[in-house]
Design an enzyme around this catalytic site. Sequence first.
Site, PDB file in Angstrom:
ATOM      1  CG  ASP A  50      36.829  39.038  40.198  1.00  0.00           C
ATOM      2  OD1 ASP A  50      35.649  39.046  40.589  1.00  0.00           O
ATOM      3  OD2 ASP A  50      37.138  39.209  39.010  1.00  0.00           O
ATOM      4  CG  ASP A  51      39.966  34.034  42.229  1.00  0.00           C
ATOM      5  OD1 ASP A  51      40.034  32.850  41.887  1.00  0.00           O
ATOM      6  OD2 ASP A  51      40.325  34.967  41.502  1.00  0.00           O
TER       7      ASP A  51
END
Length: 655
Positions: free
Chosen positions: A398-399
């Site tokens: 996600d990051d």
Amino acid sequence: MLIETIFHPDQDASSTSLSYPRLSLNDAITCAKARLLELQNEEGYWVFELEADCTIPSEYILMMHFMGEIDATHQAKIVQYLHEQQDRDGSYPLYKGGPGDLSCTIKAYYAMKLAGDSIQAQHMVKARRWILARGGGAKANVFTRIMMAMFEQIPWRGVPFIPVEIMLLPKWFPFHIDKVSYWSRTVMVPLFILCTYKVKARNPNNVGISELFITQPESEKNYFAHVKTPLGKSILAADRMGRLMEPLIPGFVRRKATIKARDWFMSRLNGYDGLGAIFTSMVNAYEAMDYLGIPADDERRRIAREAIDRLLVVKPDKAYCQPCVSPVWDTGLAVLVLQEVDRRERDPIAEQSLTKALNWLAGRQLSNEPGDWRVQRPNLPGGGWAFQFGNSHYPDVDDTAVVALAMIESGDREFAENIERAGVWIAGMQSANGGYGAFDADNTHSYLNHIPFADHGALLDPPTADVSGRCVMFLSKLVDRQPEYRAVIDTCITYLRNQQEADGSWFGRWGTNYIYGTWSVLTGFESAGISKHDSHIRKAVVWLKSKQRADGGWGEDNDSYHDVGVRGESETGSAFHTALALLALMSAGEAGCPEVKSGINYLLKNQQDDGFWKDDGFNAPGFPKFFYLKYHGYEKYFPLWALGRYRNECGDFIS
């Protein structure tokens, strides 16, 4: 370094000398933007407090007494925080406004008693009565019972049998540490040592909690009464058989397994960021190091303790401990927000800030160092980002999508290699069903959530719609020059279509909840160029509009993880959820609709005098139904993002 009171992202509006009238759209954006820029660290990153329920600060006190290393000042401040968080009925909830949680309340009670609170004090009496009314200490969850066993409050038969020999199981075996999530691995491996050797807390004041049991612990026979499923009962029978056979385990096998467990977690200590960069793993490792005879003055042990202490948020009158920190996530999102706000014109001050932030992020991209994800993708080049300052074994999908997208949006060719490496890594982390987990691929061995140890139901890291939506959002920006990603994107979009709920929403695994999930997917669909007339998009739009409150805002409680009947609903609105709903609707081509205008007005009316917004609720799960978080940055930059996008699409005024 501890976060001291000068860490001002969470000062109340009353504590600032700034005073603004109710502002126009332009002025509201200018004010919030200026405040966000103020909070950037001189190194280039943003990091906001990440608050959990009272389990984590209670466990910090428990750790000090386990080790016999008690800092009286920190303890007193944490106890003050615990006093303030207690509900009127005496319990401690997992999120503000939620129902009391038995295990959290037991840990808070024990922590306060260890710190010297009298059991006759009113708050202790209320907590004790509440605990006993719900079955007492025997009904606590597995992690709480393990803590009580180490403090000699219950017998070891009251916890699952988790021998260190698990480390020697072959990969084809039904249970193997590579089959569970990264957070489960880092928590469990040092815990294998603590449980196998039945390590005892030092507990220098010999404080117990026998008053929290209806049946005295040695006589209690129903520690596993919560196991109801046939599979769970079968595994529980195997658990009991293993306990009976434990004396037959040869000594050399136990020593070999212990060495393997020790070497596994010691090689992943991760310096000042700690094992897995999460509190529970770090504490288990620290306590296991002590048992294994690593002396207090050993640099590795000293750093391991400092890594834990760096999670403290210390204020003049109180303190709490964070479960982890979120600088990469906060910085990536803050950059995307500021890029949106300045899309129409170039602000030299903001440009300088963004350059500094992006350069800081570029320096945090992980290289080809070993990582546990390589078990599933051994030939995949490194290229992801962690969630925390450092977590080299565990990059976050996600990051990585958020940071790499921010680099694309910057238009700076300096980051071309960073973006390319991120694209290769994310494409390679796709699971077989087309979706994406947060840290692992194909981490879908669902039967493992039925083992007695996994009563929290969060042993795994399966693909989810919210993470998958952001992967589509990022990869779609690359497909024109790298068409090989088209198949990856199409497969993920098919997964997302299949994940849509009957009412049109999407589940939010990492943010609360269906509003968050729906925002995540609709932004991905927009980036992929899916027609705004697509039936899945139109269905989501109808659902979002139906959830708007009379005051123009949106809100959603963590209750929606427990009761799907309250999806997208809350007793109060929040700036965070309103911003998400607005961003989702604008991604769906609805910028000019009355609902969006009403939502923008809600944000303008609820902006504080300091330029930010204030939401009281917890806005994300760590583990749905069992552990929740409040990202203190979400109420600061998401509303600004929505206002900025609205201005870019509709102009400076709201008709």
